[in-house]
Design a protein around this motif. Structure first.
Motif, PDB file in Angstrom:
ATOM      1  N   SER A 753       0.814  -1.218   0.000  1.00  0.00           N
ATOM      2  CA  SER A 753       0.000   0.000   0.000  1.00  0.00           C
ATOM      3  C   SER A 753       0.849   1.270   0.000  1.00  0.00           C
ATOM      4  N   SER A 798      -6.308  -1.120   2.678  1.00  0.00           N
ATOM      5  CA  SER A 798      -5.225  -0.217   2.273  1.00  0.00           C
ATOM      6  C   SER A 798      -4.624  -0.646   0.945  1.00  0.00           C
ATOM      7  N   TYR A 799      -4.363  -1.952   0.814  1.00  0.00           N
ATOM      8  CA  TYR A 799      -3.784  -2.467  -0.429  1.00  0.00           C
ATOM      9  C   TYR A 799      -4.731  -2.245  -1.604  1.00  0.00           C
TER      10      TYR A 799
END
Length: 1012
Positions: A753, A798-799
């Motif tokens: 991320s 997040s990723y």
């Protein structure tokens, strides 16, 4: 007609009609309203489908009812679904003032605060002044979207308990000159509160236009420009059925075509030619109609449309009933489906017999965008989601009960804990973990029979896993029976133990003791005829014998330890002693060889090695762990423990920690293989100046809170020089809150991320999402020549979110189009079938970009299968629909994608940090294959690199700060002979300076696509 080329399209779509000359029909409706008003009827209810022209009718009432007796006030509740009653009434006061034209200075409009304090000032103060100003006229409130403020319980969605319905009724009784005409876009029967309050109010349906009115709507707006042949008019009406919105849409589309072709005479063929385009133009209106339907109503509509299609093809006069068609397609008739069918007939969506969609345009739209099989799937999904929600709710209840029960256990309140465990087991009767806890509690309160009953049931389910608990319960019950002098049943318990485990010495010893007591009891039994002993003496002797026996038992327990008395001096893998007595689940999150984090992987040599390691017998532990490696060469944990034992034996080791989601064996071991291989190579080469490398393994379970807790523990261990981890970007982000508090370097081999960028002590041994998104976007636009894509991602990951953001930014900068909004994989209410269908047919998406977090991989694969379904169905219909190309993030790069996705993922292209077939990766891939006996993943490669980065940053006087300084040094490089392929060097921001790789599924295998 040359001037017609510049003429504005006279047909109105998508807005309320205010002009009288552009409004057609409804004369009988206006007569109905006028008659009721003249008779003093205070409430007149109007209702109808979405997009049938209800708002336009309200606007036209003042145009068609010319009377000085009434002033008509328009008031829309569309945007007031969350407003308080005082807010709504305040806005109503403003609307009345503005539309009547009274100067604000002449009266005081009540404020929201004043209305909150006393709602009655609206009627007693404001309205009284208004009626004085307009004397003798009356006010008719024309309230649009009246049902918007109604929730499922029939109550207005406001903070106050008083509803708008009730308040309006109160106003009508207080003000003789006040009338209301509400318009409702729902079934009247769905609003029981409204009907009960206004039960005597007349109501009228706003339905389809009659033939003459619809014909005028077709001809008059473009009179003098367009001419319509009679057959064309008939065809328009056949398609629209006199529905005002769809009639206007068809005519609007015809006018556009006439202007483009400069052909101003409309024939039947022209109408047929533009029909598909008209459906596209009507889509937003059709969607609003569709969204207010329930899932059951949707499937009925699609079933009726499909039945009509079949009847047309087979030249049958009467289509099949929808419920019969659904039954033939595997959907059973239910009360909900029957009710949905009747409601659709009642609301004039279907014909009176319920076998035809009244509006042909709607029927064709349904066949194209909502085919029956899709809706059946949607209903099945909804039912499964409902079932899952119920199951999740039960799981939450069970979880809470267990949590409280565990608390009472800790407090020693076993009876309270017992009740809660019983409740939990009643809700979840097949939960063996609860049953085991309950059995243990029964043992604590000495209800031995119930405890044994549960233990025996668990033993029958899994004799290996639950054996120890069953043996312990038998032993405790046997001991209790000995104390109470019940020798025969006591012996039975120990015989049961020996039947299960014949070599348990203490059970044999107990049986011998019982037999000795029984013989002594026979020998000392007095002869009643010859004994010189008095009865009282006999009782005293028996009592004394029991006392001695009890004391002996206590002495035995004290001598050999209660743990030995519980028949096992050691606990199985994954369990540990509590108070030296009970074997309970080992919840420790960190290990360097003193416990296993993978108890589900059996390895007796490993377990023996752990025992020796705990006793600091490192040479013995090293030998045992070496045997464990031979037993399972694919298990990295035992190789790490083998090296740790060697490092401990040699003394003064360098120490690092690696954090993995140990509850996910596959992911965790992929990471640990890379770490173990690098550690093993380093130690085999005698380390650095004779000092070897020790690796501590920590388990964050892939959960943010546990990641933070583990990080806090690792930071406190001063021996740890650096951290490898965590796996997910979300876990890493949470853990960095603890790592940032001190100077400890962190290298993640898997977190990509961009939200992690710029942390002072954070590095990663793989390219970030910025690099991955750029690589994928450029390949999509430049090599695949894609211009329109749809993205499926999870904004809460997040990723997933950073990958989506990077791909979108690059793709749009290049000139591509990303459909908005991006589709949320985590939205459980989302109709994925419809989204795929809509993306292909309506939005013409050329590719689907699938960026799931690990928890949503199955949903991404479902999208791939739905995409393939469209392709397969088009082939059976002799249509050439190619479906969407598939692109994706690295979470999809696995063998599971190959096996579970099957043909649906053929051609899928994903961006990954490392690929074993790449030229630069082959040396490491071969070396890893020899080490582990199989191919390794990119996580193994990047974890190997992360460990090598730390190894190359070590020195004789290493500390956390010196390691960070080395990693940040511009000259720090790990050359490609010591990595998984590419040289390793970090940017000032801690980013690895290397490019990711694209891989593709071809013939069921991962390969490198051409022209990468």
């Amino acid at each position: 007609m040359n001037g017609a080329n510049n003429q504005r399209n006279p047909y109105i779509i998508g807005r309320v009609i205010h002009e009288k000359n552009k409004f057609f029909g409804r004369e009988s409706l206006f007569n109905f309203i006028e008659d009721n008003l003249s008779q003093g009827v205070k409430v007149i209810l109007l209702h109808g489908q979405r997009r049938i022209g209800k708002s336009s009718v309200l606007q036209q009432i003042s145009n068609f009812i010319q009377s000085n007796e009434f002033i008509f006030i328009q008031f829309d509740l569309q945007d007031k679904s969350q407003s308080s009653l005082s807010n709504i009434i305040h806005n109503l006061a403003i609307a009345i003032t503005e539309q009547i034209g009274i100067e604000v200075d002449k009266l005081q409009i009540p404020t929201i605060i004043e209305l909150e304090a006393d709602i009655n000032i609206f009627s007693q103060g404001f309205l009284s002044q208004i009626f004085q100003e307009i004397e003798p006229q009356k006010i008719v409130l024309l309230i649009d979207e009246f049902d918007v403020i109604n929730n499922d319980n029939g109550e207005v969605n406001i903070a106050e308990q008083q509803t708008l319905f009730r308040y309006l009724k109160k106003l009508l009784t207080e003000q003789n000159k006040l009338f209301i005409i509400p318009v409702i876009g729902r079934y009247l029967n769905d609003l029981p509160n409204l009907l009960s309050l206004f039960k005597n109010a007349p109501s009228e349906l706003i339905g389809l236009l009659d033939g003459d009115s619809a014909q005028r709507m077709i001809i008059e707006p473009a009179q003098g420009t367009l001419t319509y042949r009679n057959e064309a008019i008939k065809k328009i009406l056949q398609f629209s059925a006199g529905h005002p919105c769809f009639t206007q849409v068809i005519c609007f589309t015809l006018f556009e075509q006439a202007r483009e072709n400069k052909k101003w005479s409309i024939e039947r063929a022209d109408v047929e030619c533009i029909f598909t385009k008209a459906i596209e133009n009507a889509d937003s209106f059709l969607q609003s109609f569709w969204h207010v339907l329930t899932a059951e109503q949707r499937i009925i509509m699609s079933a009726v449309a499909e039945a009509q299609r079949i009847a047309i093809e087979e030249e049958r006069r009467f289509p099949e009933e929808p419920l019969d068609l659904l039954s033939r397609n595997g959907t059973n008739k239910t009360e909900q489906l029957c009710d949905a069918w009747y409601r659709l007939i009642e609301n004039h969506c279907l014909s009176d017999d319920g076998r035809k969609v009244r509006v042909e345009l709607i029927r064709c739209w349904l066949l194209q965008y909502h085919p029956l099989q899709y809706e059946i799937k949607s209903l099945q999904i909804q039912e499964s989601q409902t079932e899952l929600q119920t199951q999740n709710a039960q799981e939450d209840v069970v979880k809470n009960l267990i949590g409280v029960a565990n608390y009472w256990c800790q407090q020693g309140k076993h009876q309270l804990a017992l009740q809660l465990y019983e409740q939990a087991l009643a809700i979840s009767p097949n939960n063996y973990k609860i049953a085991a806890s309950l059995a243990e509690q029964y043992l604590q309160v000495q209800d031995y029979l119930k405890s044994l009953e549960l233990h025996e049931q668990l033993f029958q389910v899994d004799s290996e896993y639950y054996q120890q608990g069953y043996l312990d319960a038998l032993s405790e019950y046997g001991h209790h029976l000995i104390i109470t002098g019940e020798y025969t049943p006591a012996k039975e318990q120990y015989n049961k133990i020996l039947k299960i485990e014949p070599n348990i010495r203490l059970a044999k010893q107990k049986i011998l003791e019982i037999e000795t007591y029984e013989r002594n009891a026979i020998v000392t039994t007095p002869d009643k005829n010859n004994s010189l002993t008095e009865p009282g003496q006999i009782n005293r002797k028996t009592s004394t014998l029991k006392t001695i026996l009890a004391v002996m038992t206590v002495i035995v327990m004290g001598t050999v330890g209660y743990g030995a008395y519980r028949l096992s001096s050691e606990c199985p893998a994954g369990k540990q002693k509590e108070f030296g007595l009970l074997c309970i689940e080992d919840k420790s999150k960190i290990s360097n060889g003193d416990r296993t984090l993978f108890p589900n992987i059996p390895n007796s040599a490993r377990d023996d090695g752990i025992k020796a390691f705990k006793q600091q017998k490192y040479q013995e532990a090293s030998n045992l762990f070496a045997e464990a490696v031979k037993s399972n060469r694919n298990d990295p944990e035992v190789l790490i423990y083998y090296n740790n034992a060697r490092a401990k034996q040699k003394g003064h080791p360098f120490t690092l920690a690696v954090v993995v989601p140990a509850n996910n064996d596959t992911l965790a071991q992929e990471i640990l293989r890379g770490v173990a291989q690098a550690q093993n190579e380093f130690n085999q080469n005698n380390g650095l100046n004779g000092r070897l490398l020790e690796m501590k393994i920590a388990n964050d379970a892939g959960q943010e809170q546990q990641a933070k807790e583990v990080a806090g523990e690792l930071v406190k261990d001063a021996s740890i020089l650096g951290i490898i981890g965590h796996n997910s970007s979300d876990s890493t982000k949470a853990a960095l809150q603890e790592y940032d508090k001190t100077d400890i370097p962190v290298i993640s081999p898997t977190s990509t991320s961009t939200q992690l960028l710029g942390k002072k002590n954070f590095f990663r041994s793989l390219p970030s999402d910025a690099a991955g998104g750029k690589k994928l976007a450029e390949y999509a636009f430049k090599k695949l020549k894609l211009t329109t894509v749809v993205i499926f991602s999870n904004p809460d990951s997040s990723y997933s979110d950073s990958m989506r953001e990077e791909f979108t930014k690059i793709f749009e900068n290049l000139g591509g189009k990303v459909l908005k909004p991006e589709i949320n994989l985590a939205d459980t209410s989302l109709d994925m079938d419809a989204q795929v269908y809509r993306s292909i047919y309506r939005h013409k998406a050329q590719a689907a970009v699938l960026i799931p977090d690990r928890a949503r991989i199955d949903i991404a694969l479902k999208i791939a299968k739905l995409n393939q379904d469209v392709v397969n169905r088009s082939r059976t219909q002799n249509r050439n629909i190619l479906g969407m190309k598939l692109l994706g993030g690295d979470t999809l790069y696995s063998n599971d994608t190959l096996t579970q996705g099957a043909n649906a993922v053929e051609g899928l292209i994903v961006v990954v940090p490392w690929f074993r077939e790449a030229q630069q990766a082959k040396d490491f891939a071969n070396k890893a294959f020899m080490q582990w006996g199989g191919e390794v993943s990119w996580r193994t490669a990047t974890s190997y690199d992360a460990t090598q980065a730390f190894i190359h940053a070590l020195s004789g006087n290493s500390a956390r700060t010196t390691v960070i300084e080395k990693l940040k040094n511009n000259n720090f490089v790990v050359n490609n002979t010591k990595t998984s392929g590419d040289p390793l060097q970090f940017s000032p921001e801690g980013e690895r300076q290397t490019e990711p790789i694209l891989v593709q599924i071809q013939n069921g295998k991962w390969v490198m696509p051409p022209q990468q």
